[in-house]
Motif scaffolding. Sequence first.
Motif, PDB file in Angstrom:
ATOM      1  N   UNK A   5       0.839  -1.207   0.000  1.00  0.00           N
ATOM      2  CA  UNK A   5       0.000   0.000   0.000  1.00  0.00           C
ATOM      3  C   UNK A   5       0.869   1.249   0.000  1.00  0.00           C
ATOM      4  N   UNK A   6       1.927   1.241   0.811  1.00  0.00           N
ATOM      5  CA  UNK A   6       2.849   2.379   0.855  1.00  0.00           C
ATOM      6  C   UNK A   6       3.516   2.593  -0.500  1.00  0.00           C
ATOM      7  N   UNK A   7       3.915   1.504  -1.147  1.00  0.00           N
ATOM      8  CA  UNK A   7       4.563   1.600  -2.461  1.00  0.00           C
ATOM      9  C   UNK A   7       3.620   2.196  -3.501  1.00  0.00           C
ATOM     10  N   UNK A   8       2.363   1.764  -3.482  1.00  0.00           N
ATOM     11  CA  UNK A   8       1.374   2.299  -4.419  1.00  0.00           C
ATOM     12  C   UNK A   8       1.238   3.809  -4.242  1.00  0.00           C
ATOM     13  N   UNK A   9       1.130   4.240  -2.985  1.00  0.00           N
ATOM     14  CA  UNK A   9       1.005   5.671  -2.709  1.00  0.00           C
ATOM     15  C   UNK A   9       2.236   6.442  -3.187  1.00  0.00           C
ATOM     16  N   UNK A  10       3.428   5.939  -2.847  1.00  0.00           N
ATOM     17  CA  UNK A  10       4.654   6.666  -3.154  1.00  0.00           C
ATOM     18  C   UNK A  10       4.884   6.803  -4.656  1.00  0.00           C
ATOM     19  N   UNK A  11       4.646   5.719  -5.386  1.00  0.00           N
ATOM     20  CA  UNK A  11       4.945   5.756  -6.819  1.00  0.00           C
ATOM     21  C   UNK A  11       3.816   6.386  -7.631  1.00  0.00           C
ATOM     22  N   UNK A  12       2.640   6.591  -7.027  1.00  0.00           N
ATOM     23  CA  UNK A  12       1.570   7.349  -7.677  1.00  0.00           C
ATOM     24  C   UNK A  12       1.603   8.819  -7.287  1.00  0.00           C
ATOM     25  N   UNK A  13       2.447   9.145  -6.323  1.00  0.00           N
ATOM     26  CA  UNK A  13       2.546  10.524  -5.856  1.00  0.00           C
ATOM     27  C   UNK A  13       3.497  11.307  -6.756  1.00  0.00           C
ATOM     28  N   UNK A  14       3.668  12.583  -6.428  1.00  0.00           N
ATOM     29  CA  UNK A  14       4.557  13.449  -7.205  1.00  0.00           C
ATOM     30  C   UNK A  14       5.891  13.651  -6.500  1.00  0.00           C
TER      31      UNK A  14
END
Length: 222
Positions: free
Chosen positions: A133-142
């Motif tokens: 979940x953390x990875x999804x957030x980080x790599x979809x973020x700016x």
Amino acid sequence: MIFILPLVAVLIGYLIAKFLKPSSSTSFKLLLSFSGAYLLSVTVFDLLPEVYEEGGKDIGVFILLGLLFQIILEFISKGLEHGHMHHDPNSKKFPILLLLSLGIHSFLEGFPLNESSHLLYGVAIHKIPVAAILSIFLFNSKLGKTKAILFLLLFALMTPLGSLLKLQFDFIEKYAAYINATVIGIFLHISTTILFEASKNHKFNASKLTVIILGILLAYLI
């Protein structure tokens, strides 16, 4: 093993996020439910009896303090420890408070890992969906790829760091029962929250109930 397995768990979580895109996957939610059931069961079967035997009735105070402390941490992390991500993905600022919250949580959970291989497996299983979940957030973020990888690396290192400090400094052993009791409170809050949130409208479906029972049985039998 106590240093390697938490790192491997974060790597697996990252790979799941990168290749399987699990954010709405039923199997991913089942993994989260299984991890909550297993972590709760290991805590009750292994850690809880040991700390009461070592520390007496005052241990209960530290368990409750750990539970309250985790609630405070979740005000910062927005519940990522039990499978939620509510931070703004459009922000370019490095999420220092999120790293601080997850770092403290991961650091503390590293302390009791050398006392139970079952707990080590439980923490590792729990880390996989959290890292995904953390990875999804980080790599979809700016934030950018470099900052995202740095965040994941720091997150991955905190649990082994907690285990290392516990082994290196003898004075910590003097207070081990109270530290472990605090960690128990953290685990109890996280695992029960996962299980309660696993049910939509307070109703379990058959698959979730099955993996929860499997997690409990596996923790008891191993």
